[in-house]
Design a protein around this motif. Structure first.
Motif, mmCIF file in Angstrom:
data_model
loop_
_atom_site.group_PDB
_atom_site.id
_atom_site.type_symbol
_atom_site.label_atom_id
_atom_site.label_comp_id
_atom_site.label_asym_id
_atom_site.label_seq_id
_atom_site.Cartn_x
_atom_site.Cartn_y
_atom_site.Cartn_z
ATOM 1 N N GLU A 65 0.839 -1.208 0.000
ATOM 2 C CA GLU A 65 0.000 0.000 0.000
ATOM 3 C C GLU A 65 0.872 1.256 0.000
ATOM 4 O O GLU A 65 0.572 2.225 -0.679
ATOM 5 C CB GLU A 65 -0.917 -0.017 1.223
ATOM 6 C CG GLU A 65 -1.955 1.061 1.213
ATOM 7 C CD GLU A 65 -2.964 0.908 0.090
ATOM 8 O OE1 GLU A 65 -3.463 1.948 -0.378
ATOM 9 O OE2 GLU A 65 -3.257 -0.226 -0.318
ATOM 10 N N GLY A 66 1.974 1.226 0.758
ATOM 11 C CA GLY A 66 2.899 2.358 0.771
ATOM 12 C C GLY A 66 3.517 2.577 -0.604
ATOM 13 O O GLY A 66 3.699 3.715 -1.038
ATOM 14 N N ARG A 67 3.831 1.487 -1.287
ATOM 15 C CA ARG A 67 4.410 1.577 -2.637
ATOM 16 C C ARG A 67 3.417 2.236 -3.591
ATOM 17 O O ARG A 67 3.784 3.094 -4.390
ATOM 18 C CB ARG A 67 4.789 0.172 -3.120
ATOM 19 C CG ARG A 67 5.323 0.103 -4.518
ATOM 20 C CD ARG A 67 6.712 0.678 -4.595
ATOM 21 N NE ARG A 67 7.277 0.500 -5.915
ATOM 22 C CZ ARG A 67 8.541 0.627 -6.185
ATOM 23 N NH1 ARG A 67 9.390 0.928 -5.225
ATOM 24 N NH2 ARG A 67 8.987 0.474 -7.387
ATOM 25 N N LYS A 68 2.145 1.842 -3.490
ATOM 26 C CA LYS A 68 1.110 2.417 -4.365
ATOM 27 C C LYS A 68 0.956 3.914 -4.123
ATOM 28 O O LYS A 68 0.818 4.685 -5.067
ATOM 29 C CB LYS A 68 -0.226 1.713 -4.137
ATOM 30 C CG LYS A 68 -0.254 0.285 -4.615
ATOM 31 C CD LYS A 68 -1.573 -0.367 -4.268
ATOM 32 C CE LYS A 68 -1.561 -1.846 -4.576
ATOM 33 N NZ LYS A 68 -2.806 -2.498 -4.131
ATOM 34 N N VAL A 69 0.968 4.302 -2.853
ATOM 35 C CA VAL A 69 0.846 5.719 -2.506
ATOM 36 C C VAL A 69 2.006 6.508 -3.095
ATOM 37 O O VAL A 69 1.821 7.570 -3.695
ATOM 38 C CB VAL A 69 0.794 5.894 -0.966
ATOM 39 C CG1 VAL A 69 0.961 7.345 -0.560
ATOM 40 C CG2 VAL A 69 -0.492 5.317 -0.406
ATOM 41 N N CYS A 70 3.218 5.970 -2.970
ATOM 42 C CA CYS A 70 4.409 6.665 -3.464
ATOM 43 C C CYS A 70 4.433 6.737 -4.990
ATOM 44 O O CYS A 70 4.829 7.762 -5.555
ATOM 45 C CB CYS A 70 5.666 5.982 -2.936
ATOM 46 S SG CYS A 70 5.855 6.177 -1.150
ATOM 47 N N GLU A 71 4.012 5.666 -5.649
ATOM 48 C CA GLU A 71 3.962 5.688 -7.116
ATOM 49 C C GLU A 71 2.957 6.725 -7.604
ATOM 50 O O GLU A 71 3.208 7.434 -8.582
ATOM 51 C CB GLU A 71 3.624 4.306 -7.655
ATOM 52 C CG GLU A 71 4.784 3.340 -7.556
ATOM 53 C CD GLU A 71 4.443 1.952 -8.045
ATOM 54 O OE1 GLU A 71 3.253 1.633 -8.238
ATOM 55 O OE2 GLU A 71 5.387 1.156 -8.222
ATOM 56 N N ALA A 72 1.828 6.831 -6.918
ATOM 57 C CA ALA A 72 0.825 7.834 -7.296
ATOM 58 C C ALA A 72 1.374 9.245 -7.118
ATOM 59 O O ALA A 72 1.172 10.118 -7.975
ATOM 60 C CB ALA A 72 -0.439 7.637 -6.470
ATOM 61 N N GLY B 12 5.315 13.966 -11.809
ATOM 62 C CA GLY B 12 6.055 13.819 -13.062
ATOM 63 C C GLY B 12 7.504 13.402 -12.868
ATOM 64 O O GLY B 12 8.355 13.712 -13.699
ATOM 65 N N ILE B 13 7.798 12.703 -11.807
ATOM 66 C CA ILE B 13 9.165 12.270 -11.524
ATOM 67 C C ILE B 13 9.464 11.015 -12.331
ATOM 68 O O ILE B 13 8.714 10.046 -12.281
ATOM 69 C CB ILE B 13 9.347 12.013 -10.017
ATOM 70 C CG1 ILE B 13 9.045 13.297 -9.246
ATOM 71 C CG2 ILE B 13 10.747 11.519 -9.718
ATOM 72 C CD1 ILE B 13 9.009 13.111 -7.738
ATOM 73 N N THR B 14 10.574 11.022 -13.065
ATOM 74 C CA THR B 14 10.934 9.897 -13.931
ATOM 75 C C THR B 14 12.402 9.527 -13.768
ATOM 76 O O THR B 14 13.176 10.238 -13.134
ATOM 77 C CB THR B 14 10.673 10.233 -15.418
ATOM 78 O OG1 THR B 14 11.474 11.373 -15.764
ATOM 79 C CG2 THR B 14 9.211 10.553 -15.680
ATOM 80 N N GLY B 15 12.780 8.414 -14.389
ATOM 81 C CA GLY B 15 14.179 7.997 -14.451
ATOM 82 C C GLY B 15 14.779 7.667 -13.104
ATOM 83 O O GLY B 15 14.116 7.132 -12.216
ATOM 84 N N ASP B 16 16.079 7.972 -12.971
ATOM 85 C CA ASP B 16 16.791 7.696 -11.717
ATOM 86 C C ASP B 16 16.197 8.495 -10.560
ATOM 87 O O ASP B 16 16.184 8.027 -9.416
ATOM 88 C CB ASP B 16 18.278 8.033 -11.848
ATOM 89 C CG ASP B 16 19.015 7.049 -12.748
ATOM 90 O OD1 ASP B 16 18.510 5.925 -12.941
ATOM 91 O OD2 ASP B 16 20.089 7.415 -13.254
ATOM 92 N N ASN B 17 15.712 9.680 -10.864
ATOM 93 C CA ASN B 17 15.091 10.491 -9.810
ATOM 94 C C ASN B 17 13.867 9.784 -9.236
ATOM 95 O O ASN B 17 13.592 9.862 -8.048
ATOM 96 C CB ASN B 17 14.684 11.861 -10.337
ATOM 97 C CG ASN B 17 15.866 12.721 -10.685
ATOM 98 O OD1 ASN B 17 16.950 12.525 -10.146
ATOM 99 N ND2 ASN B 17 15.676 13.654 -11.592
ATOM 100 N N ARG B 18 13.133 9.073 -10.090
ATOM 101 C CA ARG B 18 11.938 8.361 -9.638
ATOM 102 C C ARG B 18 12.328 7.221 -8.675
ATOM 103 O O ARG B 18 11.688 7.037 -7.639
ATOM 104 C CB ARG B 18 11.150 7.814 -10.822
ATOM 105 C CG ARG B 18 9.866 7.101 -10.422
ATOM 106 C CD ARG B 18 9.132 6.575 -11.648
ATOM 107 N NE ARG B 18 7.938 5.866 -11.297
ATOM 108 C CZ ARG B 18 6.721 6.398 -11.231
ATOM 109 N NH1 ARG B 18 6.554 7.682 -11.512
ATOM 110 N NH2 ARG B 18 5.680 5.672 -10.908
ATOM 111 N N ALA B 19 13.366 6.474 -9.048
ATOM 112 C CA ALA B 19 13.798 5.367 -8.196
ATOM 113 C C ALA B 19 14.209 5.878 -6.812
ATOM 114 O O ALA B 19 13.845 5.293 -5.786
ATOM 115 C CB ALA B 19 14.943 4.606 -8.844
#
Length: 67
Positions: free
Chosen positions: A28-35, A41-48
């Protein structure tokens, strides 16, 4: 009377822990963070990096962080 107070003092923390309920789902925490990352609009290495830090924060908020 002292023994009754002693027994209550020992049982009170147990009663509070029993009311805590089921452990939160780590996914659930992962889903919240992905949302949040998608909205920002965070992508790439910054997203990880963002997801890793956000999930750590979610574990702290939800109380599932290792002690």
């Amino acid at each position: 009377m002292r023994y009754a107070l002693l027994i209550l003092a020992l049982l009170a923390p147990t009663a509070l822990l029993a009311q805590a309920g089921p452990a939160p789902d780590p996914a659930e925490g992962r889903k919240v963070c992905e949302a949040k990352a998608d909205r920002s609009g965070i992508t790439g290495d910054n997203r990880a990096t963002y997801l890793r830090e956000c999930e750590a924060g979610e574990r702290l908020v939800r109380g599932t962080a290792p002690r």
